[in-house]
Design a protein around this motif. Structure first.
Motif, PDB file in Angstrom:
ATOM      1  N   ARG A 170     -11.197  -8.227  -4.740  1.00 23.84           N
ATOM      2  CA  ARG A 170     -11.397  -9.313  -5.763  1.00 23.84           C
ATOM      3  C   ARG A 170     -10.063  -9.642  -6.362  1.00 23.84           C
ATOM      4  N   ILE A 171      -9.074  -8.833  -6.559  1.00 21.25           N
ATOM      5  CA  ILE A 171      -7.694  -9.051  -7.093  1.00 21.25           C
ATOM      6  C   ILE A 171      -6.847  -9.800  -6.015  1.00 21.25           C
ATOM      7  N   THR A 225      -1.773   3.836  -4.329  1.00 20.71           N
ATOM      8  CA  THR A 225      -1.611   2.865  -5.226  1.00 20.71           C
ATOM      9  C   THR A 225      -1.309   1.295  -4.416  1.00 20.71           C
ATOM     10  N   GLU A 273     -12.709  -3.918  -6.170  1.00 21.76           N
ATOM     11  CA  GLU A 273     -11.683  -4.118  -6.978  1.00 21.76           C
ATOM     12  C   GLU A 273     -10.535  -5.008  -6.259  1.00 21.76           C
ATOM     13  N   LEU A 274     -10.005  -4.057  -5.155  1.00 19.94           N
ATOM     14  CA  LEU A 274      -8.816  -4.411  -4.591  1.00 19.94           C
ATOM     15  C   LEU A 274      -9.029  -6.104  -3.798  1.00 19.94           C
ATOM     16  N   ASP A 277       0.872  -1.253   0.053  1.00 15.85           N
ATOM     17  CA  ASP A 277       0.057  -0.012   0.051  1.00 15.85           C
ATOM     18  C   ASP A 277       0.909   1.274  -0.074  1.00 15.85           C
ATOM     19  N   LYS A 326     -10.688   1.867  -4.596  1.00 17.24           N
ATOM     20  CA  LYS A 326     -11.300   0.740  -5.332  1.00 17.24           C
ATOM     21  C   LYS A 326     -11.379  -0.163  -4.481  1.00 17.24           C
ATOM     22  N   LYS A 327     -12.227  -0.325  -3.270  1.00 16.63           N
ATOM     23  CA  LYS A 327     -12.352  -1.429  -2.345  1.00 16.63           C
ATOM     24  C   LYS A 327     -12.623  -2.670  -2.915  1.00 16.63           C
ATOM     25  N   GLU A 357      -0.277  -7.684 -10.153  1.00 15.87           N
ATOM     26  CA  GLU A 357      -1.456  -6.566 -10.450  1.00 15.87           C
ATOM     27  C   GLU A 357      -1.266  -5.459  -9.703  1.00 15.87           C
ATOM     28  N   ARG A 358      -2.027  -4.226 -10.115  1.00 16.93           N
ATOM     29  CA  ARG A 358      -2.152  -3.039  -9.367  1.00 16.93           C
ATOM     30  C   ARG A 358      -3.429  -2.332  -9.624  1.00 16.93           C
ATOM     31  N   ILE A 359      -3.620  -1.551  -8.470  1.00 17.63           N
ATOM     32  CA  ILE A 359      -4.747  -0.647  -8.394  1.00 17.63           C
ATOM     33  C   ILE A 359      -4.563   0.865  -7.933  1.00 17.63           C
ATOM     34  N   VAL A 360      -4.862   1.650  -8.696  1.00 12.21           N
ATOM     35  CA  VAL A 360      -4.597   2.947  -8.250  1.00 12.21           C
ATOM     36  C   VAL A 360      -6.028   3.620  -7.877  1.00 12.21           C
TER      37      VAL A 360
END
Length: 122
Positions: A115-116, A92, A112-113, A42, A109-110, A103-106
């Motif tokens: 899920r991945i 990020t 989606e985070l 994080d 996006k709870k 994978e990454r999330i910016v």
């Protein structure tokens, strides 16, 4: 010198490790390369309001996914690590397994985070 790694804990044993030094980060990252365990990094900053907004969810995920390592890095404290991971916005979240980015999330996006993390944890 202060602590190099600290943790933020909740009563139900979820833990997010706060890494405060480059040496501590390098040791933790090297150890992760030989582990099958998923690491969620994080990248945030003290002044980042969206980071503060998603922080409770990250702690909840640490409780739910006790088989995953959650690491929090302040980009102002460890700018070289943020640069290495090409962090351009916060928050990020970079998911790493065996030293490789999965994978990454910016952004905040709870769902989606969640899920991945589920997708990559095994």
């Amino acid at each position: 010198m202060g602590a190099q790694i600290s943790s933020q804990q909740r009563s139900d044993h979820g833990e997010v490790l706060l890494v405060h030094s480059l040496d501590s980060w390098n040791t933790r990252f090297q150890n992760s390369k030989t582990s099958n365990k998923l690491m969620v990094i994080d990248f945030s900053a003290e002044w980042c309001r969206p980071c503060k907004f998603i922080e409770p969810a990250v702690h909840d995920f640490a409780v739910e996914f006790s088989d995953v390592d959650f690491i929090k890095i302040d980009i102002d404290e460890l700018p070289d690590v943020a640069k290495d991971f090409e962090v351009k916005a916060m928050p990020t979240f970079v998911l790493v397994k065996k030293g490789k980015e999965q994978e990454r999330i910016v952004g905040v996006k709870k769902d989606e985070l969640h899920r991945i993390i589920e997708k990559h944890r095994f």
